[in-house]
Motif scaffolding. Structure first.
Motif, PDB file in Angstrom:
ATOM      1  N   THR A 193      -8.362  -5.421  -2.635  1.00  0.00           N
ATOM      2  CA  THR A 193      -8.719  -6.610  -3.402  1.00  0.00           C
ATOM      3  C   THR A 193     -10.236  -6.819  -3.386  1.00  0.00           C
ATOM      4  N   LEU A 194     -10.827  -6.733  -2.212  1.00  0.00           N
ATOM      5  CA  LEU A 194     -12.274  -6.938  -2.086  1.00  0.00           C
ATOM      6  C   LEU A 194     -13.067  -5.817  -2.749  1.00  0.00           C
ATOM      7  N   GLY A 195     -12.530  -4.611  -2.667  1.00  0.00           N
ATOM      8  CA  GLY A 195     -13.213  -3.465  -3.241  1.00  0.00           C
ATOM      9  C   GLY A 195     -12.994  -3.310  -4.734  1.00  0.00           C
ATOM     10  N   ARG A 196     -12.134  -4.160  -5.275  1.00  0.00           N
ATOM     11  CA  ARG A 196     -11.825  -4.141  -6.708  1.00  0.00           C
ATOM     12  C   ARG A 196     -11.399  -2.749  -7.178  1.00  0.00           C
ATOM     13  N   ILE A 197     -10.499  -2.169  -6.420  1.00  0.00           N
ATOM     14  CA  ILE A 197      -9.927  -0.876  -6.787  1.00  0.00           C
ATOM     15  C   ILE A 197      -8.421  -1.051  -6.855  1.00  0.00           C
ATOM     16  N   THR A 198      -7.809  -0.450  -7.838  1.00  0.00           N
ATOM     17  CA  THR A 198      -6.359  -0.580  -7.979  1.00  0.00           C
ATOM     18  C   THR A 198      -5.646   0.324  -6.982  1.00  0.00           C
ATOM     19  N   ARG A 199      -4.404   0.009  -6.737  1.00  0.00           N
ATOM     20  CA  ARG A 199      -3.590   0.858  -5.865  1.00  0.00           C
ATOM     21  C   ARG A 199      -3.464   2.256  -6.464  1.00  0.00           C
ATOM     22  N   ALA A 200      -3.333   2.322  -7.779  1.00  0.00           N
ATOM     23  CA  ALA A 200      -3.193   3.624  -8.443  1.00  0.00           C
ATOM     24  C   ALA A 200      -4.450   4.463  -8.254  1.00  0.00           C
ATOM     25  N   ALA A 201      -5.618   3.856  -8.433  1.00  0.00           N
ATOM     26  CA  ALA A 201      -6.879   4.597  -8.282  1.00  0.00           C
ATOM     27  C   ALA A 201      -7.074   5.032  -6.830  1.00  0.00           C
ATOM     28  N   PHE A 202      -6.752   4.158  -5.887  1.00  0.00           N
ATOM     29  CA  PHE A 202      -6.911   4.508  -4.482  1.00  0.00           C
ATOM     30  C   PHE A 202      -5.913   5.598  -4.088  1.00  0.00           C
ATOM     31  N   ALA A 203      -4.703   5.507  -4.588  1.00  0.00           N
ATOM     32  CA  ALA A 203      -3.692   6.530  -4.312  1.00  0.00           C
ATOM     33  C   ALA A 203      -4.175   7.899  -4.800  1.00  0.00           C
ATOM     34  N   ARG A 204      -4.794   7.940  -5.983  1.00  0.00           N
ATOM     35  CA  ARG A 204      -5.333   9.204  -6.496  1.00  0.00           C
ATOM     36  C   ARG A 204      -6.392   9.773  -5.559  1.00  0.00           C
ATOM     37  N   LYS A 205      -7.253   8.907  -5.023  1.00  0.00           N
ATOM     38  CA  LYS A 205      -8.278   9.364  -4.073  1.00  0.00           C
ATOM     39  C   LYS A 205      -7.646   9.984  -2.829  1.00  0.00           C
ATOM     40  N   LEU A 206      -6.499   9.436  -2.437  1.00  0.00           N
ATOM     41  CA  LEU A 206      -5.802   9.922  -1.245  1.00  0.00           C
ATOM     42  C   LEU A 206      -4.917  11.133  -1.526  1.00  0.00           C
ATOM     43  N   GLY A 207      -4.681  11.406  -2.796  1.00  0.00           N
ATOM     44  CA  GLY A 207      -3.794  12.506  -3.157  1.00  0.00           C
ATOM     45  C   GLY A 207      -2.329  12.170  -2.960  1.00  0.00           C
ATOM     46  N   THR A 208      -1.973  10.905  -3.184  1.00  0.00           N
ATOM     47  CA  THR A 208      -0.589  10.474  -3.017  1.00  0.00           C
ATOM     48  C   THR A 208      -0.185   9.626  -4.222  1.00  0.00           C
ATOM     49  N   SER A 209       1.037   9.137  -4.209  1.00  0.00           N
ATOM     50  CA  SER A 209       1.514   8.325  -5.334  1.00  0.00           C
ATOM     51  C   SER A 209       1.249   6.841  -5.085  1.00  0.00           C
ATOM     52  N   LYS A 210       1.165   6.097  -6.175  1.00  0.00           N
ATOM     53  CA  LYS A 210       0.992   4.651  -6.095  1.00  0.00           C
ATOM     54  C   LYS A 210       2.185   4.021  -5.375  1.00  0.00           C
ATOM     55  N   GLY A 211       3.396   4.538  -5.636  1.00  0.00           N
ATOM     56  CA  GLY A 211       4.594   3.994  -5.004  1.00  0.00           C
ATOM     57  C   GLY A 211       4.573   4.136  -3.492  1.00  0.00           C
ATOM     58  N   TYR A 212       4.166   5.323  -3.021  1.00  0.00           N
ATOM     59  CA  TYR A 212       4.092   5.550  -1.577  1.00  0.00           C
ATOM     60  C   TYR A 212       3.045   4.631  -0.955  1.00  0.00           C
ATOM     61  N   LEU A 213       1.881   4.523  -1.594  1.00  0.00           N
ATOM     62  CA  LEU A 213       0.827   3.653  -1.080  1.00  0.00           C
ATOM     63  C   LEU A 213       1.297   2.195  -1.070  1.00  0.00           C
ATOM     64  N   SER A 214       1.957   1.750  -2.128  1.00  0.00           N
ATOM     65  CA  SER A 214       2.466   0.378  -2.176  1.00  0.00           C
ATOM     66  C   SER A 214       3.492   0.129  -1.074  1.00  0.00           C
ATOM     67  N   ASP A 215       4.335   1.109  -0.809  1.00  0.00           N
ATOM     68  CA  ASP A 215       5.319   0.968   0.281  1.00  0.00           C
ATOM     69  C   ASP A 215       4.629   0.822   1.632  1.00  0.00           C
ATOM     70  N   ILE A 216       3.537   1.541   1.850  1.00  0.00           N
ATOM     71  CA  ILE A 216       2.777   1.418   3.097  1.00  0.00           C
ATOM     72  C   ILE A 216       2.166   0.021   3.183  1.00  0.00           C
ATOM     73  N   ILE A 217       1.526  -0.416   2.099  1.00  0.00           N
ATOM     74  CA  ILE A 217       0.882  -1.733   2.080  1.00  0.00           C
ATOM     75  C   ILE A 217       1.887  -2.848   2.327  1.00  0.00           C
ATOM     76  N   ASN A 218       3.084  -2.711   1.772  1.00  0.00           N
ATOM     77  CA  ASN A 218       4.122  -3.744   1.901  1.00  0.00           C
ATOM     78  C   ASN A 218       4.978  -3.596   3.149  1.00  0.00           C
ATOM     79  N   GLY A 219       4.695  -2.602   3.967  1.00  0.00           N
ATOM     80  CA  GLY A 219       5.440  -2.422   5.207  1.00  0.00           C
ATOM     81  C   GLY A 219       6.826  -1.857   5.028  1.00  0.00           C
TER      82      GLY A 219
END
Length: 88
Positions: A8-34
Motif C-alpha cells: 500500500t505504501l509503495g503503491r505497487i499492486t499485488r500482481a506487479a509485486f508477484a511478477r517481481k517475485l516470479g510467482t502468481s498474484k493468487g499465491y501472494l494474496s494467500d500469503i498476505i491474507n494468511g
C-alpha cells in the motif's frame, strides 16, 4: 512491516509485486491474507525485494495469526517460532 502495508505504501499492486517475485498474484494474496504459509525461499525473496522492510517473520505473521498453536502458545519456550512451508 506487514507485506500488505508495504504494498500500500509503495503503491505497487499485488500482481506487479508477484511478477517481481516470479510467482502468481493468487499465491501472494494467500500469503498476505494468511491462507497459505510462504516457503522460506519466498519469504527471503520478499525481504530482498522490499530491501529489508518486510522480514521473513513479518511475512509469516498473517499465517501465524490465522493458525495459532493448539497448545495456547507454549511453543518451545515462548519466543517467536518460525517454520516455513516447503517449496512446492
Amino acid at each position: 512491516m506487514l507485506l500488505a502495508d508495504y504494498l500500500t505504501l509503495g503503491r505497487i499492486t499485488r500482481a506487479a509485486f508477484a511478477r517481481k517475485l516470479g510467482t502468481s498474484k493468487g499465491y501472494l494474496s494467500d500469503i498476505i491474507n494468511g491462507k497459505r504459509r510462504a516457503s522460506l525461499d519466498m519469504a527471503l525473496k520478499i525481504q530482498t525485494e522490499t530491501q529489508g522492510a518486510v522480514t521473513p517473520s513479518e511475512v509469516d505473521a498473517p499465517w501465524r495469526q490465522n493458525n495459532p498453536p493448539s497448545d495456547g502458545g507454549a511453543e518451545g519456550g515462548g519466543g517467536p517460532q518460525l517454520a516455513f512451508a516447503a517449496d512446492s
